[in-house]
Design an enzyme around this catalytic site. Sequence first.
Site, PDB file in Angstrom:
ATOM      1  N   TYR A 147       1.235  -1.004   0.093  1.00  0.00           N
ATOM      2  CA  TYR A 147       0.089   0.377   0.237  1.00  0.00           C
ATOM      3  C   TYR A 147       0.994   1.194   0.525  1.00  0.00           C
ATOM      4  O   TYR A 147       2.144   0.970   0.198  1.00  0.00           O
ATOM      5  CB  TYR A 147      -0.876   0.041   0.989  1.00  0.00           C
ATOM      6  CG  TYR A 147      -0.530  -0.081   2.462  1.00  0.00           C
ATOM      7  CD1 TYR A 147       0.825  -0.491   3.058  1.00  0.00           C
ATOM      8  CD2 TYR A 147      -0.418   1.684   3.152  1.00  0.00           C
ATOM      9  CE1 TYR A 147       1.107  -0.735   4.412  1.00  0.00           C
ATOM     10  CE2 TYR A 147      -0.017   1.409   4.672  1.00  0.00           C
ATOM     11  CZ  TYR A 147       0.703   1.039   5.067  1.00  0.00           C
ATOM     12  OH  TYR A 147       1.328   1.379   6.170  1.00  0.00           O
ATOM     13  N   LYS A 149       6.644  -1.773   1.833  1.00  0.00           N
ATOM     14  CA  LYS A 149       5.235  -1.178   2.461  1.00  0.00           C
ATOM     15  C   LYS A 149       4.067  -1.781   2.359  1.00  0.00           C
ATOM     16  O   LYS A 149       3.570  -2.207   1.721  1.00  0.00           O
ATOM     17  CB  LYS A 149       5.373   0.052   1.677  1.00  0.00           C
ATOM     18  CG  LYS A 149       4.434   0.887   2.649  1.00  0.00           C
ATOM     19  CD  LYS A 149       4.042   2.229   1.975  1.00  0.00           C
ATOM     20  CE  LYS A 149       3.546   3.428   3.369  1.00  0.00           C
ATOM     21  NZ  LYS A 149       3.155   2.875   4.690  1.00  0.00           N
ATOM     22  N   GLU A 161      12.321   1.817  14.195  1.00  0.00           N
ATOM     23  CA  GLU A 161      11.249   3.507  13.888  1.00  0.00           C
ATOM     24  C   GLU A 161       9.906   2.985  14.542  1.00  0.00           C
ATOM     25  O   GLU A 161       9.307   1.915  15.064  1.00  0.00           O
ATOM     26  CB  GLU A 161      10.910   2.994  12.492  1.00  0.00           C
ATOM     27  CG  GLU A 161      10.408   1.231  12.295  1.00  0.00           C
ATOM     28  CD  GLU A 161      10.334   1.370  10.474  1.00  0.00           C
ATOM     29  OE1 GLU A 161       9.873   2.678   9.737  1.00  0.00           O
ATOM     30  OE2 GLU A 161       9.694   0.367   9.889  1.00  0.00           O
ATOM     31  N   LEU A 216      11.173   1.352   6.940  1.00  0.00           N
ATOM     32  CA  LEU A 216      10.716   1.743   5.763  1.00  0.00           C
ATOM     33  C   LEU A 216      11.204   2.651   5.629  1.00  0.00           C
ATOM     34  O   LEU A 216      11.344   3.805   6.316  1.00  0.00           O
ATOM     35  CB  LEU A 216       8.752   2.124   6.231  1.00  0.00           C
ATOM     36  CG  LEU A 216       8.480   2.192   4.715  1.00  0.00           C
ATOM     37  CD1 LEU A 216       8.059   1.121   3.788  1.00  0.00           C
ATOM     38  CD2 LEU A 216       7.197   2.837   5.341  1.00  0.00           C
TER      39      LEU A 216
HETATM   40  N1  PMP Z   1       7.654   3.638   8.632  1.00  0.00           N
HETATM   41  C1  PMP Z   1       6.356   3.076   9.132  1.00  0.00           C
HETATM   42  C2  PMP Z   1       6.295   1.343   9.611  1.00  0.00           C
HETATM   43  C3  PMP Z   1       5.164   3.495   8.356  1.00  0.00           C
HETATM   44  O1  PMP Z   1       4.406   2.688   7.925  1.00  0.00           O
HETATM   45  C4  PMP Z   1       5.123   4.357   7.310  1.00  0.00           C
HETATM   46  C5  PMP Z   1       4.241   4.857   7.311  1.00  0.00           C
HETATM   47  N2  PMP Z   1       3.242   4.310   6.147  1.00  0.00           N
HETATM   48  C6  PMP Z   1       6.144   5.350   7.883  1.00  0.00           C
HETATM   49  C7  PMP Z   1       7.531   4.541   8.549  1.00  0.00           C
HETATM   50  C8  PMP Z   1       6.814   6.753   7.371  1.00  0.00           C
HETATM   51  O2  PMP Z   1       6.411   6.746   5.697  1.00  0.00           O
HETATM   52  P1  PMP Z   1       5.730   7.592   4.718  1.00  0.00           P
HETATM   53  O3  PMP Z   1       6.849   8.708   5.100  1.00  0.00           O
HETATM   54  O4  PMP Z   1       6.478   7.790   3.585  1.00  0.00           O
HETATM   55  O5  PMP Z   1       4.267   8.147   5.337  1.00  0.00           O
END
Ligand code: PMP
Length: 295
Positions: free
Chosen positions: A33, A147, A180, A205
Site C-alpha cells: 500500500y 510497504k 522506527e 520503511l
Molecule cells: N515507518 C512505517 C512502519 C510506516 O508505516 C510509515 C508510514 N507509512 C512510515 C515509517 C513513514 O513513511 P512515510 O513518511 O512515507 O509516510
Amino acid sequence: MSRIAYVNGRYLPHGEAAVHIEDRGYQFSDGIYEVIALRDGALIDEEPHLVRLERSLGELRIDPPMGRRALAAVLREVARRNRVREGIVYIQVTRGVARRDHAFPAKARPALVVTARRQGPSKPAAATGGVSVISLPDIRWTRCDIKSIALLPNVLAKQQAREAGAFEAWFVDEAGQVTEGSSTNAWIVTDKGELITRDPGNAILNGVTRRTILNLAAERQIRLVERGFTLEEAKAAREAFVTSTTACVMPVLRIDDMPVGDGRVGSLSAALRQAYFDYTADAEEEVEETVEGRV
Ligand code: PMP
C-alpha cells in the site's frame, strides 16, 4: 456527500465497494500500500510515493496494475469525486483473486483499490505541541523496507501505545537500537546538535517524509547522520521527533514516561516542522500555477 472508492476499474459508493473473499490480500496479506497526503489539492511527494509503490510490488513480484500516469489520474479522480483537498489518498495493490494456495497463482490479475478521506492540514509545532512514545521489542520480519499490508505487529504496537496514553510505539531491535515507530520514522537530536535517524535498510520503511526531511535539513546545513541509535541515547537526547505522511514532523516530548530534553518542543523539531509545512505549501502553489497556466 457519499464517499466513492475506486475498485478494479470502477468508481463505487464506499458502502458497496468490496473485494472477493479469495483476494490474496484478505487471505494472506499478499499486497502492498501507499498513503499520499493532499494539501490544498496537491499530492505531496507523489513521485517518490509511486516509485516506492513500484519497488514494493517488484520485491513481491506483483505486476503493477496499471502504468504510473494512469494511476496518477485515478488518484486525482478519487480525490476529486470525494472532494478531498486536505487529506490522504490510500492505494492498495494485492496479488488478486485466486483459489487459496500459498504459492503464487499461475494467473491472477493484481487488484487495485484507491480511497480518499479528509484529514486536517498539518499545523505549526506551537499549535500541535508534542506527543509521547513507548518502546517495545521489534517483533517484525526482516523486510520492513517493503510497504506490506501485513501490519499485525504494527497494529498491536499502536494499540499498546494508545492504551498507555501514547501517540506512538518505537520498536527496539535485539541490539537495543530503535528501528522506527509503528507507522512513523524515529529521529533524535543529540546534545551536540546532531540530527540522527536510522539508515535505510531492511529494518525500516524508508519514509518519503523521512527523505524530504533529510533534504530540508541538508539545505539548512544541519549536521545529520543516518545511523541507528539506542533507546538510552534517545532518552538522553536533546530532542526527538517522528515523521510520516500524516504526522509530518511530530515532536516527541516523552519516551517511556521520561521527558526528552527539557520536556518541551525543541527548536530543531519546530524548525523542521515549519520547513516541512512551507515545503508542502510550495507544492500547493505549484499546482495553482499549473492550473492557471492551463486556463
Ligand atoms: N515507518 C512505517 C512502519 C510506516 O508505516 C510509515 C508510514 N507509512 C512510515 C515509517 C513513514 O513513511 P512515510 O513518511 O512515507 O509516510
